[in-house]
Design a protein around this motif. Structure first.
Motif, PDB file in Angstrom:
ATOM      1  N   LEU A 150       0.833  -1.213   0.000  1.00 56.94           N
ATOM      2  CA  LEU A 150       0.000   0.000   0.000  1.00 56.94           C
ATOM      3  C   LEU A 150       0.863   1.256   0.000  1.00 56.94           C
ATOM      4  O   LEU A 150       1.773   1.389   0.816  1.00 56.94           O
ATOM      5  CB  LEU A 150      -0.923  -0.003   1.238  1.00 56.94           C
ATOM      6  N   SER A 311      -5.851   5.925   1.885  1.00 61.82           N
ATOM      7  CA  SER A 311      -4.783   5.067   2.415  1.00 61.82           C
ATOM      8  C   SER A 311      -5.289   4.370   3.679  1.00 61.82           C
ATOM      9  O   SER A 311      -5.160   3.146   3.826  1.00 61.82           O
ATOM     10  CB  SER A 311      -3.538   5.893   2.770  1.00 61.82           C
ATOM     11  N   SER A 314      -8.094   1.834   3.251  1.00 62.79           N
ATOM     12  CA  SER A 314      -7.713   0.597   2.555  1.00 62.79           C
ATOM     13  C   SER A 314      -7.081  -0.412   3.512  1.00 62.79           C
ATOM     14  O   SER A 314      -6.904  -1.583   3.151  1.00 62.79           O
ATOM     15  CB  SER A 314      -6.732   0.908   1.413  1.00 62.79           C
TER      16      SER A 314
END
Ligand SMILES: Cc1cc2nc3c(=O)[nH]c(=O)nc-3n(C[C@H](O)[C@H](O)[C@H](O)COP(=O)(O)O)c2cc1C
Ligand code: SF4
Length: 518
Positions: A150, A311, A314
């Motif tokens: 990520l 961010s 997720s």
């Protein structure tokens, strides 16, 4: 079972008339003496279909859209409560091509659940990630996030796990998680959709971040233009607190984490992480010099994780399904999915979550359907006001951080603004300089003075005054701004300017030629 009707209450749908539709439906129910439950869900993100009303039937949900108040009577006459046919009938939302082609990981619940029902959230996999995280050590959580690949969805694409590790490894009597919800990029609305449509996923992501790094307090800095998001987030925090998701003992664990929602100051630069921290501390939002990094010395001088909404939102799916699952999507060093926001002069505007790797052409032509005006696409600006303008010749570029960088572009927060062939790229270049001049925090000279000189120099080109010399001057100025600015506001303004000059040279021809050509 009483019928369930879903009418989006998110600001995008409201702007398109969802409130009037909701009132008309409530009125019709009362008039016909029908008992039904109206759920104000978030939007699924196909704004060209909003207000999109759904009904829960024995065979699953059936969608209708875009619904106008004047459609409501005939919808009832056509038996829409049981999925009856009507000119606005769209069928199962999952089968509508715009949704069927997506890979919904971060936005899996958005538009599906009742945003403020924790029960509904849990029923759709909510809190699984946090529960899994609580069974791990902070270092293991950080390792999972790192392993997932990520990267920050706010613009810079910095690996989230590495940022978290820095905060975990930095000693501090207090640490913070700051969520950047300033969302100032043109054509972007992903943060807003999550906050209004699935607020608990952000709360869950921030709580996991807190547990992973040793932070006990979080702040969401929401732009002032998002009053609905602020209201939903505040209510969701209250619900989470009451349910023990937030508080002194997160889900009865030894970890404490709580959070607050703060309204932004209304400046683009307050989205820059250090200016945001100043603003959050009650000061005027000015960019701070780095080092120190916010991870070492951030909010109130304490170690701070600052991440974008997407961010953080997720992280729950990563902790729920595993780093390997998430990492499996994407290409190169761009792992997982990205919520692409398609806006501007485009036929099918909306949010499209997909694995990294689709080409720009697929996104604009196949998903977006080309321009709304029906004219040829001339340029697309990707990555907000600091992003480059790409011509059709670059439409084979895959949506990937490195691929865009290799073509002097950026993905940023994944907003795409489409322009047809009537766009004047010289005007767009001037606008980029003007935007920078207006939004500059004023701390460094290349940005503060350079942007104003940029506007003046482009104006000279427009007026036909020594165009070649002035074009060279703009290029030189762009170099100074790119390499001499303290932050990306001044440093990236050259991207829209230089991409306009490079890819659309005809638009920069001297005034008499331009006028003659027109
Ligand atoms: C002028 C400027 C504006 C920015 N605006 C935003 C914003 O609105 N939202 C955001 O998340 N990041 C924004 N950023 C990026 C942040 O500085 C920072 O990189 C980001 O919040 C880090 O989170 P991430 O790693 O999750 O992306 C901006 C940066 C600059 C230079
Ligand atoms: S580049 Fe612009 S916004 Fe950034 S620090 Fe310098 S003056 Fe401020």
């Amino acid at each position: 079972m009483i019928p369930r009707i879903y009418i989006p209450g998110d600001s995008g749908a409201l702007a398109l008339g969802a409130e009037k539709v909701a009132k008309a439906i409530a009125g019709e129910l009362a008039e016909r003496g029908i008992e039904a439950k109206i759920v104000r869900n978030g939007s699924r993100g196909a704004y060209f279909l909003e207000p999109m009303v759904e009904v829960a039937t024995a065979n699953g949900r059936v969608a209708y859209g875009p619904v106008k108040p004047s459609d409501v009577k005939s919808l009832f006459d056509g038996g829409f409560l049981t999925g009856g046919h009507h000119k606005r009938w769209l069928g199962s939302p999952d089968k509508i091509p715009f949704f069927a082609k997506q890979t919904r990981l971060t936005f899996a619940r958005c538009g599906v659940t009742d945003p403020l029902s924790l029960e509904s959230y849990k029923k759709h996999g909510g809190l699984n990630g946090l529960t899994n995280a609580l069974a791990l050590t902070p270092a293991d959580i950080v390792a999972q996030v790192t392993e997932s690949g990520l990267r920050g969805r706010g613009g810079a694409g910095f690996p989230t796990g590495i940022k978290w590790k820095t905060v975990l490894d930095t000693a501090g009597d207090r640490k913070y998680i700051v969520c950047n919800a300033d969302e100032g990029d043109s054509g972007t609305f992903a943060d807003r959709m999550i906050m209004e449509g699935d607020p608990f996923v952000l709360i869950e992501g921030m709580t996991i971040a807190g547990i992973a790094t040793g932070a006990t307090k979080g702040f969401v800095y929401v732009r002032s233009e998002y009053p609905h998001a602020v209201a939903v987030m505040n209510k969701a925090v209250e619900v989470a607190r009451k349910a023990g998701v937030l508080g002194a003992s997160v889900l009865d664990s030894p970890y404490a984490f709580d959070m607050e929602i703060r309204v932004g100051a209304g400046a683009y630069v307050c989205g820059e992480e250090t200016a945001l921290l100043d603003s959050l501390e009650g000061k005027r939002g000015m960019v701070r010099a780095k080092p120190p990094l916010p991870a070492h010395k951030g909010l109130f001088g304490k170690p701070t994780v600052i991440n974008n909404v997407i961010s953080l939102a997720s992280v729950p799916v990563i902790m729920d399904k595993g780093a390997a699952f998430y990492k499996d999507f994407g290409m190169g060093r761009s792992r997982g999915t990205i919520p692409i926001q398609i806006a501007g002069n485009v036929k099918y505007a909306g949010l499209f979550e997909a694995a990294f790797g689709m080409t720009l052409g697929e996104i604009i032509d196949d998903i977006g359907g080309g321009t709304a005006t029906g004219r040829p696409v001339k340029a697309v600006q990707v990555g907000g006001p600091l992003g480059a303008y790409f011509p059709r010749a670059l439409f084979d570029t895959p949506f990937d951080y490195e691929a865009f960088a290799a073509k002097d572009g950026l993905i940023g927060h994944a907003g795409i603004v489409v322009f047809d062939d009537t766009a004047d790229m010289l005007k767009q270049a001037r606008f980029a300089m003007e935007f920078c001049a207006i939004e500059s925090c004023g701390k460094c000279t290349p940005c503060r003075i350079g942007s104003t000189r940029g506007v003046e120099t482009i104006d000279r080109i427009v007026a036909g005054i020594e165009p070649e010399k002035n074009l060279a001057l703009v290029t030189d100025l762009c170099n100074t701004m790119k390499f001499g600015s303290l932050c990306a506001l001044g440093g990236f303004t050259p991207y829209p300017v230089m991409s306009s000059i490079t890819h659309f040279p005809d638009d920069f021809k001297p005034a008499p030629v331009r006028v003659a050509a027109e």
